[in-house]
Design a protein around this motif. Structure first.
Motif, PDB file in Angstrom:
ATOM      1  N   TYR A  75     -72.137  55.741  32.363  1.00  0.00           N
ATOM      2  CA  TYR A  75     -72.359  54.552  31.510  1.00  0.00           C
ATOM      3  C   TYR A  75     -71.452  54.580  30.273  1.00  0.00           C
ATOM      4  O   TYR A  75     -70.551  53.748  30.117  1.00  0.00           O
ATOM      5  N   ASP A  76     -71.652  55.560  29.415  1.00  0.00           N
ATOM      6  CA  ASP A  76     -70.844  55.602  28.187  1.00  0.00           C
ATOM      7  C   ASP A  76     -69.382  55.930  28.489  1.00  0.00           C
ATOM      8  O   ASP A  76     -68.479  55.474  27.781  1.00  0.00           O
ATOM      9  N   ALA A  77     -69.152  56.695  29.554  1.00  0.00           N
ATOM     10  CA  ALA A  77     -67.768  57.017  29.918  1.00  0.00           C
ATOM     11  C   ALA A  77     -67.017  55.746  30.319  1.00  0.00           C
ATOM     12  O   ALA A  77     -65.818  55.623  30.089  1.00  0.00           O
ATOM     13  N   ARG A  78     -67.739  54.761  30.912  1.00  0.00           N
ATOM     14  CA  ARG A  78     -67.083  53.504  31.293  1.00  0.00           C
ATOM     15  C   ARG A  78     -66.568  52.781  30.047  1.00  0.00           C
ATOM     16  O   ARG A  78     -65.479  52.240  30.038  1.00  0.00           O
ATOM     17  N   PHE A  79     -67.366  52.785  28.992  1.00  0.00           N
ATOM     18  CA  PHE A  79     -66.910  52.190  27.725  1.00  0.00           C
ATOM     19  C   PHE A  79     -65.611  52.853  27.264  1.00  0.00           C
ATOM     20  O   PHE A  79     -64.644  52.186  26.908  1.00  0.00           O
ATOM     21  N   ARG A  80     -65.612  54.194  27.269  1.00  0.00           N
ATOM     22  CA  ARG A  80     -64.431  54.937  26.806  1.00  0.00           C
ATOM     23  C   ARG A  80     -63.217  54.574  27.659  1.00  0.00           C
ATOM     24  O   ARG A  80     -62.137  54.292  27.143  1.00  0.00           O
ATOM     25  N   ASN A  81     -63.417  54.551  28.984  1.00  0.00           N
ATOM     26  CA  ASN A  81     -62.286  54.308  29.882  1.00  0.00           C
ATOM     27  C   ASN A  81     -61.734  52.896  29.735  1.00  0.00           C
ATOM     28  O   ASN A  81     -60.529  52.686  29.759  1.00  0.00           O
ATOM     29  N   ILE A  82     -62.635  51.922  29.593  1.00  0.00           N
ATOM     30  CA  ILE A  82     -62.160  50.536  29.458  1.00  0.00           C
ATOM     31  C   ILE A  82     -61.392  50.377  28.148  1.00  0.00           C
ATOM     32  O   ILE A  82     -60.336  49.748  28.106  1.00  0.00           O
ATOM     33  N   PHE A  83     -61.904  50.966  27.078  1.00  0.00           N
ATOM     34  CA  PHE A  83     -61.166  50.895  25.799  1.00  0.00           C
ATOM     35  C   PHE A  83     -59.767  51.489  25.956  1.00  0.00           C
ATOM     36  O   PHE A  83     -58.779  50.902  25.500  1.00  0.00           O
ATOM     37  N   GLN A  84     -59.681  52.638  26.626  1.00  0.00           N
ATOM     38  CA  GLN A  84     -58.385  53.300  26.796  1.00  0.00           C
ATOM     39  C   GLN A  84     -57.432  52.413  27.604  1.00  0.00           C
ATOM     40  O   GLN A  84     -56.260  52.264  27.265  1.00  0.00           O
ATOM     41  N   GLU A  85     -57.989  51.817  28.665  1.00  0.00           N
ATOM     42  CA  GLU A  85     -57.194  50.951  29.549  1.00  0.00           C
ATOM     43  C   GLU A  85     -56.640  49.747  28.780  1.00  0.00           C
ATOM     44  O   GLU A  85     -55.458  49.434  28.842  1.00  0.00           O
ATOM     45  N   VAL A  86     -57.555  49.069  28.048  1.00  0.00           N
ATOM     46  CA  VAL A  86     -57.151  47.876  27.294  1.00  0.00           C
ATOM     47  C   VAL A  86     -56.098  48.267  26.259  1.00  0.00           C
ATOM     48  O   VAL A  86     -55.101  47.568  26.062  1.00  0.00           O
ATOM     49  N   TYR A  87     -56.317  49.426  25.624  1.00  0.00           N
ATOM     50  CA  TYR A  87     -55.369  49.883  24.605  1.00  0.00           C
ATOM     51  C   TYR A  87     -53.983  50.087  25.219  1.00  0.00           C
ATOM     52  O   TYR A  87     -52.988  49.558  24.716  1.00  0.00           O
TER      53      TYR A  87
END
Ligand code: NAP
Ligand code: MG
Length: 405
Positions: A220-232
């Protein structure tokens, strides 16, 4: 004044309720038209007018912001049963801020307004810490159960073909009773949150911190981290590097520890619950509700500026009784200056940006030289020279602005 600054593009103005509506009118009389020419497209969100239009005016206002890109909003009543009675409304209309947020797909950013004679409770904070709160899902849209064992709790997902995926949460023994909670989020919502945060950080040229509990919540929280990294990496890395600002992710505990030791001056992106809690902590550490600005930023680059506080109902009732009020208009003034600054940037009219900065400077220096409203007088050091009424405070700022221009 004959050589008034001219704002090129229409600004969307959204009027509101109670004491903030009174302040709004004063700002419009004393701080804007004497100095600049601006074409305003006016939407009246007075609770009675929302009721008369079956809340269509709120939808129209949101569409106008989509069209013109920048709006400035006065605080509004979110009707509950008491308000339905008070104003004789057809129904308890939804929160206008909720409607605007949903239509613009926005994220809310809250930033304190700092003055030298009110010290934050945390000694190291020299620059504002701005919070971006994700406003979708998690515990705010959950399903909960209270259970008694024996029994088995599972999390189940059934796809449209009827195929099930399940995981055990807990085996409850006969002697156990307890509680269960299920929650969700959407990749699309997280992605738009990430884009909004990165757009804002770039706009303000400040670092962006993001924190979750991804060591414990590995999906769950890892998905937030990964999406932020991707968008960045996909959309923002180059611009961040060009502007010499940084994006970094860290564990929420680490973020909290670093925030308390930092000098401030960054954007802290928080998941829904973290943002709820941390923004209240920040607001109270910085002094007064009236010294907190709020802007809704959509991933399409629409901006809506407002005060973070409400309509200051208690002061309004005093005002109606003819009593003197001392309501602080700083957050409302900064909503106007924020909107004008943004308008100036988008229109490539630097004189409008300069005007907005001078307006802010005049407001800040009024307080810093000892002239302020009652809410500030109780926390200012050194003590206030004079506690001003609602109108006197705006007059004092107007006089200073005239000198500064
Ligand atoms: P509020 O307007 O935030 O005010 C709560 C208290 O905070 C006031 O009574 C006052 O304390 C102090 N305060 C807030 N703003 C101040 C200012 N500018 N200057 C001086 N003191 C200030 O909350 P409320 O009065 O409980 O809520 C009134 C309405 O606002 C509600 O109907 C709610 O729906 C709405 N609301 C709207 C928004 C929005 O549109 N963004 C946000 C929140 C609430 P003292 O009385 O001790 O002086
Ligand atoms: Mg809260």
């Amino acid at each position: 004044m004959s050589n008034k600054y001219k704002v090129k593009t229409t600004l969307v103005e959204i009027d509101g309720d109670e004491m903030t509506r009174i302040i709004w009118q004063m700002i419009k009389e004393k701080l804007i038209p004497p100095f600049i020419d601006v074409k305003l497209e006016y939407y009246d969100l007075h609770v009675k007018h929302r009721d008369d239009t079956n809340d269509k005016v709120t939808v129209d206002a949101a569409n106008a912001i989509k069209k013109y890109k920048v709006g400035v909003k006065c605080a509004t009543i979110t009707p509950d049963n008491a308000r339905v009675k008070e104003y004789n409304l057809k129904e308890a209309w939804k929160s206008p801020n909720g409607t605007l947020r949903a239509m613009l797909d926005g994220t809310v950013f809250r930033a304190p307004i700092l003055v030298s004679n009110v010290k934050p409770n945390v000694r190291t904070w020299k620059h504002p810490i701005i919070i971006a709160r994700h406003a979708y899902g998690d515990v705010y849209k959950n399903a909960e159960l209270s259970v008694k064992g024996p029994g088995k709790a599972e999390i189940v997902f059934t796809d449209s073909n009827g195929k099930e995926e399940r995981k055990l949460i807990q085996e409850f023994k006969a002697s156990d009773s307890g509680i269960l909670q299920g929650m969700h989020n959407l990749d699309s919502s997280i992605r738009s949150f990430a884009s909004s945060c990165m757009t804002y950080a770039l706009d303000q040229k400040i670092d962006l911190w993001f924190s979750t509990k991804d060591t414990i919540s590995k999906i769950y929280d890892a998905r937030f981290r990964n999406i932020f990294q991707e968008v960045y990496e996909q959309n923002f890395k180059a611009d961040f590097e060009k502007n010499k600002i940084e994006y970094f992710f860290t564990l929420i505990d680490d973020a909290v520890a670093r925030v308390m030791k930092s000098e401030g001056g960054f954007l802290w992106a928080c998941k829904n619950y973290d943002g709820d809690v941390m923004s209240d902590m920040l607001a109270s550490s910085y002094g007064s509700l009236a010294m907190m600005t709020s802007v809704l930023v959509s991933p399409n680059g629409d901006f809506e500026y407002e005060a973070a506080h409400g309509t200051v109902q208690k002061h309004y009732y005093k005002h109606l009784k003819g009593e003197k009020t001392s309501t602080n208009s700083m957050a409302s003034i900064f909503a106007w200056s924020g909107a004008l600054k943004k308008r100036g940037e988008l229109d490539h009219t630097p004189d409008i940006v300069t005007f907005a900065e001078k307006l802010e400077r005049s407001a800040l220096s009024t307080i810093e030289s000892g002239y302020m409203t009652g809410d500030m007088a109780v926390i200012a050091e050194p003590a206030a020279k004079k506690v001003l009424s609602t109108e006197e405070f705006i007059d004092a700022i107007s006089a200073r602005l005239r000198d500064n221009l």
